[in-house]
Design an enzyme around this catalytic site. Structure first.
Site: not given
Ligand code: IFM
Length: 444
Positions: A169, A353
């Site tokens: 990210e 994710e």
């Molecule tokens: O917990 C985070 C993760 O570290 C990165 N992506 C989003 C998740 C939820 O906020």
């Protein structure tokens, strides 16, 4: 409650997994890891709920075998994890911590022993504090430091991982942390943000090149996306949403896949980018083998009279998760379609994710997280729809395997398929875990 999708609705080889990250679960105080900028950020009043840190977290460092047993018992094919830079190199550079290297060695072997594909992310946000002292992501030298870390850890585990991606990210590493100030190092400075945005991509490309040099394959990039919906039909709101989309979603894909940044982002960032930034695109555009998209929500965006970028989030009408994030599954399909069409062509795309925070609690040994089952169901439907559109979606990872440290929000926000009691550290699989397990066994 069951999921309305089954493994048979996806092609052979489609990868189902769960994702975690090092600082959020391992227990950073264990095993000789060095201080990170998250430790110092959390120790500064007002930054993190109750000033919580990842010092113990889920104690995954000790309990990883139990956690991987849970992942395997769910019928998952893969486990996405990250390697802590400060655990491997406590000073960020120089002498490695043998305990840290041994830990990731054991962890990868433990995945393989359980039939789980190890999907590594090199950096999920815990920058070693000595590198933060040198300017962290604002310092161009970070690309080389990160490249060196990449080689140290991948010389140890790179022969056995299924896939590897440099940075989780980039938007969070750069914009959320250097412009919005919500994550470490907590800066609110456009020059810092612009430099971090560029350097994070330079570090990405450098790490890809170093891993290729080690002979590794199946290398990717993981971006996070938020759907930007104009708050109303006014031209001002439409333009504001377009700027939000450019900064959040198109900047990093543009850099990596087109060797160019979007005009709507450059209009504000160009004066603050480091000199000669255009010359870095040959490194930034190092070919990758896949793209990972992390997706959770949409934002409704209005124009703001303040300085560039002049965007403001306004509350939306859709049902919300424990994070206050609107549930908008259609956004996932939008991003899968757009990445395929505009950036990645035939490359496989993984949803690296997806998931929701819910105020889960254990009642009589059970966690009835029906909202999470509905959330996963709706998003898997969008994945299937994107596949029907012709997008080569190759896998789907739930965030997260375990309830964990949700950064500035501490331990309150529960994203796990497995509940963690942060006093006893007992793990309790939630109903969503059981629903996913049943779906992965079913043929229809
Ligand atoms: O917990 C985070 C993760 O570290 C990165 N992506 C989003 C998740 C939820 O906020």
């Amino acid at each position: 409650m069951r999921l309305s999708h089954a493994r048979a609705n996806f092609p052979d080889g489609f990868v189902f997994g769960a994702a975690t990250s090092a600082y959020q679960i391992e227990g950073h105080a264990l095993g000789g890891a060095g201080v990170t900028h998250w430790d110092t950020f959390a120790a500064t009043p007002g930054n993190v709920v109750r000033a919580e840190t990842g010092a113990l977290a889920c104690d995954h460092y000790t309990r990883y075998a139990e956690d991987l047993d849970l992942a395997a018992a769910a019928g998952l094919d893969a486990y996405r994890f990250s390697t802590s830079w400060a655990r491997v190199l406590p000073e960020g550079r120089g002498t490695p911590n043998p305990e840290g290297l041994d830990f990731y060695d054991r962890l990868v072997d433990a995945m393989l022993a359980r039939g789980l594909k190890p999907c590594a992310t090199l950096y999920h946000w815990e920058l070693p504090a000595p590198l933060a002292d040198l300017g962290g992501w604002r310092n161009r030298d970070i690309a080389g430091w990160f490249g060196d870390f990449t080689e140290v850890i991948m010389r140890r585990i790179g022969d056995r991982v299924f896939s590897a991606a440099p940075i989780n990210e980039p938007w969070c590493v750069a914009w959320l942390s250097h412009f919005l100030g919500q994550h470490a190092p907590g800066l609110r400075d456009i020059r810092a943000a612009a430099r971090a945005m560029h350097h994070v991509l330079l570090a990405h490309g450098t790490a890809i090149a170093r891993m290729r040099g080690l002979g590794m394959g199946n290398l990717g990039a993981v971006v996070n996306h938020e759907y930007a919906a104009p708050a109303d039909g006014s031209p001002e709101a439409v333009a504001a949403a377009t700027r939000y989309d450019a900064i959040y979603n198109r900047f990093f894909l543009g850099g990596m896949f087109r060797g160019a940044y979007p005009a709507e982002a450059l209009e504000g960032l160009a004066p603050h980018l480091p000199a000669g930034w255009q010359d870095d695109f040959p490194t930034i555009t190092q070919p990758v083998d896949w793209l990972g998209i992390n997706y959770y929500t949409r934002k409704r965006i209005a124009a703001d009279p303040g300085p560039w970028p002049g965007t403001a989030e306004v509350p939306g009408p859709l049902p919300k998760t424990q994070m206050g994030w609107e549930i908008y599954p259609e956004g996932l399909r939008f991003f899968l379609d757009r990445a395929h069409r505009d950036y990645t062509g035939d490359l496989p795309i993984y949803v690296t994710e997806n998931g929701m925070a819910n105020a889960d609690s254990v009642q009589d040994g059970r966690v009835a997280d029906l909202a999470r089952i509905a959330y996963l169901d709706a998003h898997l439907a969008q994945v299937r729809q994107a596949r029907a559109d012709g997008v080569p979606v190759a896998g789907y990872f739930v965030w997260s395997l375990l309830d964990n440290y949700e950064w500035a929000l501490g331990y309150d926000k529960r994203f796990g398929l497995v509940h963690v009691d942060f006093d006893s550290l007992r793990r309790t699989p939630k109903d969503s875990y059981h629903a996913l397990k049943a779906a992965l066994r079913r043929d229809n």
